[in-house]
Write an enzyme that holds these catalytic residues in place. Structure first.
Site, PDB file in Angstrom:
ATOM      1  N   CYS A   1      44.012  43.067  42.190  1.00 22.90           N
ATOM      2  CA  CYS A   1      43.915  43.719  43.507  1.00 22.90           C
ATOM      3  C   CYS A   1      42.783  44.725  43.488  1.00 22.90           C
ATOM      4  O   CYS A   1      42.304  45.144  44.535  1.00 22.90           O
ATOM      5  CB  CYS A   1      45.233  44.328  43.926  1.00 22.90           C
ATOM      6  SG  CYS A   1      45.968  45.337  42.707  1.00 22.90           S
TER       7      CYS A   1
ATOM      8  N   GLU B   1      40.467  40.032  51.953  1.00 25.34           N
ATOM      9  CA  GLU B   1      40.724  39.820  50.525  1.00 25.34           C
ATOM     10  C   GLU B   1      40.648  38.327  50.201  1.00 25.34           C
ATOM     11  O   GLU B   1      41.173  37.503  50.935  1.00 25.34           O
ATOM     12  CB  GLU B   1      42.114  40.351  50.155  1.00 25.34           C
ATOM     13  CG  GLU B   1      42.417  40.161  48.674  1.00 25.34           C
ATOM     14  CD  GLU B   1      43.657  40.915  48.206  1.00 25.34           C
ATOM     15  OE1 GLU B   1      44.725  40.708  48.804  1.00 25.34           O
ATOM     16  OE2 GLU B   1      43.542  41.693  47.248  1.00 25.34           O
TER      17      GLU B   1
HETATM   18  C1  UN1 Z   1      46.349  44.934  39.954  1.00 22.17           C
HETATM   19  O1  UN1 Z   1      45.448  44.120  40.025  1.00 22.17           O
HETATM   20  O2  UN1 Z   1      47.363  44.811  40.670  1.00 22.17           O
HETATM   21  O3  UN1 Z   1      42.706  48.857  37.132  1.00 22.17           O
HETATM   22  C2  UN1 Z   1      46.383  46.054  39.011  1.00 22.17           C
HETATM   23  C3  UN1 Z   1      42.914  47.682  36.910  1.00 22.17           C
HETATM   24  C4  UN1 Z   1      44.151  47.232  36.188  1.00 22.17           C
HETATM   25  C5  UN1 Z   1      45.297  47.185  37.110  1.00 22.17           C
HETATM   26  C6  UN1 Z   1      45.133  46.211  38.221  1.00 22.17           C
HETATM   27  N1  UN1 Z   1      44.408  48.081  35.063  1.00 22.17           N
HETATM   28  O4  UN1 Z   1      42.161  46.831  37.287  1.00 22.17           O
END
Ligand code: UN1
Length: 495
Positions: free
Chosen positions: A284, A385
């Protein structure tokens, strides 16, 4: 040999009441069956919630430092089993071994952080308006927590949610993504081995509609934590309003990296490659847009294409492979849909744009790293997205324009700017609408003890990670102790 796995409900490992199961296959090679898991339904969820409710009293009365100690042991066991968990995670969801090791490490760090948080859980003491009266606020657990997690961080994200829920004294019903049920099962085994009481942690495998929905709707669940897509999050928010339960939503992102003309271009290049194509773009926090200043545009694009075209795709367990498969056929279609949209909108495809089936990749869900240029801010590929290895490049003139373009989306999770101008860096920190801003670092790279989450349609205002999530899992009680021995009316009644 593939194995038949079970739910963990009411202190026992059990099948779904229906007896139905679903398959878990390796996305790098769909001929490899990892195991079958229970396809659960409402009845299974209800038994799990009942068990979690019954276990609540004893767990909330267990001293918080003792609950924290159990999580420290969880961290120890995860450390000892890190390599095995990472390998299985790569088999079930595809990202390369270095990344799945990192995923487990994020869980380990979260465990040790949560363990010590059991010794804090601060309240406040404040002066009273009256004589001989003592005021304080304390924090109490909520009850049963429903935890619904995605497949892209199959260990880290469940630990972000479940450790604080447990330390605060809540019991848990856990519904992991049906693409990554194995990591979730191993995680629950570890919690039990470390000493989490059997009915305190319940695991129910199955689909969002059959397991997630009854969990969200149930009146005895006091709090829901969900990470996933914005449409599903909106549905959860609506359903949860019927029972007025507390909900934490960590949803979509359309993260961008700005590269200004004064940036260290080599550094920015490493950043965008990692941010856009790490985890096959399925974070995300992934870098979905590159906002590039026109004076360095041509030079940087040459550097970027030269490196991106050589990225090595393949099974994440094989050393040397840099990019694993996407999670499943549905995600391949979703990415292809956006690539087609980008073409129709008039963006120019410089790299990739299709499923990748060369050599060892023939039996997996691989997608070629994809780069669009001539993307304008109003195009859908600049605003929506995609959740795959697709980078949209936008050309800008000024710093102000860069921030305006970056903010031109309904999401606001992560953001990044590469610049050596300290004034611009601080202006970016002030003006970018996002929950996370990196200066001279990529959009990915959360730390376990820092708040994690976003603004606008990325979430509903809560944060995971760090100290803030402990507030989410507790209710505040205001306490007044009158030691005057008389009826003292409140100050408003005496004024
Ligand atoms: C996610 O993609 O839901 O900072 C979390 C980051 C990872 C966490 C992503 N440590 O990209």
């Amino acid at each position: 040999m593939s194995k038949r796995y079970q739910n963990h409900i009411d202190g026992k490992w059990v099948d779904a009441v229906s007896g139905e199961t679903f398959e878990n296959r390796n996305p790098a090679n769909w001929e490899e069956l990892i195991g079958t898991f229970p396809s659960s339904g409402k009845e299974d969820v209800e038994t799990a919630i009942k068990a979690a409710s019954e276990a609540f009293d004893a767990w909330r009365l267990t001293p918080a430092p003792e609950r924290g100690d159990i999580l420290r042991k969880v961290g120890d066991i995860m450390t000892a089993r890190k390599e095995e968990i990472a390998r299985n995670m790569t088999r079930e969801m595809g990202k390369v071994l270095d990344e799945t090791r990192g995923d487990v490490q994020e869980g380990i760090d979260t465990a040790y952080y949560a363990g010590t948080e059991g010794r804090r859980l601060f309240g406040h003491t404040v002066p009273s308006e009256l004589h001989n009266k003592f005021n304080m606020s304390i924090r109490r657990p909520i009850g049963v927590a429903g935890v619904i997690t995605p497949w892209n961080f199959p260990m880290a994200i469940p630990t972000w949610k479940i450790f604080p829920a447990l330390v605060c004294g809540n019991t848990v019903v856990f519904k992991p993504a049906s693409d990554t049920p194995l990591t979730a099962t191993v995680f629950v085994e570890i919690l039990l081995e470390a000493g989490v009481p059997a009915k305190v942690i319940n695991l129910v495998h199955g689909s969002g509609s059959k397991v997630g929905t009854p969990l969200v709707n149930h009146p005895d669940v006091g709090v829901i934590s969900f990470t996933g897509s914005t449409p599903v999050g909106k549905g959860i928010s609506k359903s949860a309003s019927d029972t007025l339960k507390r909900v934490s939503l960590e949803l979509g992102g359309k993260n961008a990296q700005i590269v200004m003309e004064d940036a260290d271009l080599e550094l920015a290049l490493d950043g965008v490659l990692w941010g856009a194509f790490g985890t096959t773009g399925q974070r995300c926090t992934a870098t979905s847009r590159l906002i590039l200043q026109e004076k360095v545009y041509d030079k940087f694009m040459d550097m970027l294409i030269a490196r991106a075209k050589d990225l090595k795709l393949g099974d994440g367990l094989q050393p040397g492979n840099e990019i694993g498969p996407m999670i499943n056929a549905g995600q391949i279609q979703e990415v292809q849909k956006y690539v087609d949209i980008g073409r129709k909108e008039g963006a120019k495809l410089l790299l990739g744009g299709a499923q990748y089936k060369e050599g060892d990749c023939a039996n997996g869900w691989f997608y070629a790293p994809t780069i669009f240029v001539d993307v304008t801010p109003e195009m859908r590929i600049a605003k929506e997205e995609i959740f795959g290895p697709v980078l949209s490049v936008l050309r800008i003139g000024s710093f102000e324009e860069a921030v305006r373009v970056l903010n031109n989306t309904k999401y606001g999770l992560s953001s990044s700017i590469y610049t050596n101008d300290v004034n611009r860096a601080f202006q970016a920190i002030r003006d970018i609408d996002a929950g996370i801003t990196y200066i001279n670092g990529p959009t990915i790279g959360a730390e376990a003890h820092m708040p994690f989450g976003g603004v606008k349609e990325t979430g509903n205002g809560h944060r995971e990670g760090g100290w803030e999530v402990y507030e989410f899992y507790t209710e505040t009680k205001s306490v007044f102790v009158d030691y005057s021995g008389q009826l003292q009316r409140a100050q408003i009644d005496n004024y």
